[in-house]
Design a protein around this motif. Structure first.
Motif, PDB file in Angstrom:
ATOM      1  N   ILE A 119       1.158  39.082   4.994  1.00 19.59           N
ATOM      2  CA  ILE A 119       1.123  38.494   3.650  1.00 19.59           C
ATOM      3  C   ILE A 119      -0.161  37.675   3.474  1.00 19.59           C
ATOM      4  O   ILE A 119      -0.840  37.786   2.450  1.00 19.59           O
ATOM      5  N   VAL A 120      -0.509  36.890   4.460  1.00 22.74           N
ATOM      6  CA  VAL A 120      -1.753  36.114   4.412  1.00 22.74           C
ATOM      7  C   VAL A 120      -2.949  37.071   4.381  1.00 22.74           C
ATOM      8  O   VAL A 120      -3.899  36.857   3.612  1.00 22.74           O
ATOM      9  N   ALA A 121      -2.896  38.134   5.173  1.00 24.02           N
ATOM     10  CA  ALA A 121      -3.994  39.107   5.184  1.00 24.02           C
ATOM     11  C   ALA A 121      -4.142  39.773   3.823  1.00 24.02           C
ATOM     12  O   ALA A 121      -5.261  40.014   3.361  1.00 24.02           O
ATOM     13  N   TYR A 122      -3.013  40.084   3.155  1.00 21.70           N
ATOM     14  CA  TYR A 122      -3.077  40.671   1.804  1.00 21.70           C
ATOM     15  C   TYR A 122      -3.835  39.733   0.870  1.00 21.70           C
ATOM     16  O   TYR A 122      -4.669  40.167   0.088  1.00 21.70           O
TER      17      TYR A 122
ATOM     18  N   VAL B 116       7.693  42.496  10.027  1.00 25.53           N
ATOM     19  CA  VAL B 116       8.616  41.444   9.604  1.00 25.53           C
ATOM     20  C   VAL B 116       8.279  40.964   8.192  1.00 25.53           C
ATOM     21  O   VAL B 116       9.170  40.560   7.443  1.00 25.53           O
ATOM     22  N   ASP B 117       7.024  41.045   7.800  1.00 22.79           N
ATOM     23  CA  ASP B 117       6.644  40.644   6.447  1.00 22.79           C
ATOM     24  C   ASP B 117       7.246  41.580   5.397  1.00 22.79           C
ATOM     25  O   ASP B 117       7.558  41.140   4.287  1.00 22.79           O
ATOM     26  N   ASP B 118       7.403  42.849   5.744  1.00 25.78           N
ATOM     27  CA  ASP B 118       8.084  43.766   4.823  1.00 25.78           C
ATOM     28  C   ASP B 118       9.537  43.341   4.620  1.00 25.78           C
ATOM     29  O   ASP B 118      10.060  43.423   3.513  1.00 25.78           O
TER      30      ASP B 118
ATOM     31  N   ASN C 278       0.492  47.596  -1.647  1.00 30.29           N
ATOM     32  CA  ASN C 278       1.508  47.462  -0.608  1.00 30.29           C
ATOM     33  C   ASN C 278       2.349  46.207  -0.823  1.00 30.29           C
ATOM     34  O   ASN C 278       3.576  46.242  -0.746  1.00 30.29           O
ATOM     35  N   PHE C 279       1.684  45.102  -1.097  1.00 30.01           N
ATOM     36  CA  PHE C 279       2.357  43.822  -1.329  1.00 30.01           C
ATOM     37  C   PHE C 279       3.312  43.923  -2.521  1.00 30.01           C
ATOM     38  O   PHE C 279       4.501  43.627  -2.423  1.00 30.01           O
ATOM     39  N   ALA C 280       2.788  44.360  -3.663  1.00 29.57           N
ATOM     40  CA  ALA C 280       3.600  44.460  -4.881  1.00 29.57           C
ATOM     41  C   ALA C 280       4.656  45.546  -4.762  1.00 29.57           C
ATOM     42  O   ALA C 280       5.779  45.389  -5.248  1.00 29.57           O
ATOM     43  N   GLY C 281       4.319  46.644  -4.102  1.00 30.03           N
ATOM     44  CA  GLY C 281       5.273  47.740  -3.952  1.00 30.03           C
ATOM     45  C   GLY C 281       6.520  47.328  -3.201  1.00 30.03           C
ATOM     46  O   GLY C 281       7.641  47.689  -3.583  1.00 30.03           O
ATOM     47  N   ASN C 282       6.354  46.557  -2.129  1.00 26.68           N
ATOM     48  CA  ASN C 282       7.512  46.078  -1.369  1.00 26.68           C
ATOM     49  C   ASN C 282       8.432  45.234  -2.243  1.00 26.68           C
ATOM     50  O   ASN C 282       9.650  45.334  -2.152  1.00 26.68           O
ATOM     51  N   ILE C 283       7.854  44.421  -3.087  1.00 26.20           N
ATOM     52  CA  ILE C 283       8.659  43.552  -3.949  1.00 26.20           C
ATOM     53  C   ILE C 283       9.299  44.356  -5.079  1.00 26.20           C
ATOM     54  O   ILE C 283      10.507  44.252  -5.330  1.00 26.20           O
TER      55      ILE C 283
ATOM     56  N   GLN D 260      -7.686  39.555   1.957  1.00 26.69           N
ATOM     57  CA  GLN D 260      -8.460  40.784   1.749  1.00 26.69           C
ATOM     58  C   GLN D 260      -8.567  41.122   0.266  1.00 26.69           C
ATOM     59  O   GLN D 260      -9.627  41.511  -0.201  1.00 26.69           O
ATOM     60  N   ALA D 261      -7.465  41.022  -0.424  1.00 22.12           N
ATOM     61  CA  ALA D 261      -7.393  41.319  -1.855  1.00 22.12           C
ATOM     62  C   ALA D 261      -7.979  42.684  -2.207  1.00 22.12           C
ATOM     63  O   ALA D 261      -8.671  42.833  -3.196  1.00 22.12           O
ATOM     64  N   THR D 262      -7.690  43.691  -1.374  1.00 19.38           N
ATOM     65  CA  THR D 262      -8.096  45.058  -1.695  1.00 19.38           C
ATOM     66  C   THR D 262      -6.999  45.695  -2.533  1.00 19.38           C
ATOM     67  O   THR D 262      -5.860  45.214  -2.564  1.00 19.38           O
TER      68      THR D 262
END
Length: 113
Positions: free
Chosen positions: A16-19, A84-86, A30-35, A22-24
């Protein structure tokens, strides 16, 4: 056991911190898709299981359990990585979806005076 260390990220908030750093496009999708996927799950559960007692805890437990099953199957079938972040994002998405559903139900419900 070697596969667990290679194909699993067990450090909470590491990705989550890496997302955020990086902000790619890929990281945000990936971040938004999981949510978002689990928001739908959190909205549909109470509709499918009408009249369930304590819906918040049920949505929490079912979102977490379903996500854990998906992550574990990725690890066992070697088709992805266990992250685990997923689990965190998916469970949050389920709860957020339930919250949106409740808000919609309250907002749309006819007002009695």
């Amino acid at each position: 056991m070697d596969q667990l260390t290679v194909r699993a990220d067990l450090i909470p908030f590491h990705e989550i911190v890496a997302y955020c750093e990086q902000a790619t496009l890929h990281s945000w999708v990936n971040f938004a898709g999981n949510i978002l996927i689990f928001m739908l799950f959190g909205m549909l559960l109470p509709l499918l299981l009408r009249g369930m007692s304590n819906p918040w805890s049920k949505v929490f437990m079912l979102s977490f359990t379903f996500s854990l099953g998906l992550e574990t199957s990725q690890l066992i079938l070697t088709i992805g990585t266990f992250d685990v972040d997923d689990l965190i994002l998916n469970t949050f998405g389920g709860l957020l979806g339930h919250g949106v559903l409740r808000w919609l139900q309250i907002s749309i419900a006819p007002k009695t005076s």
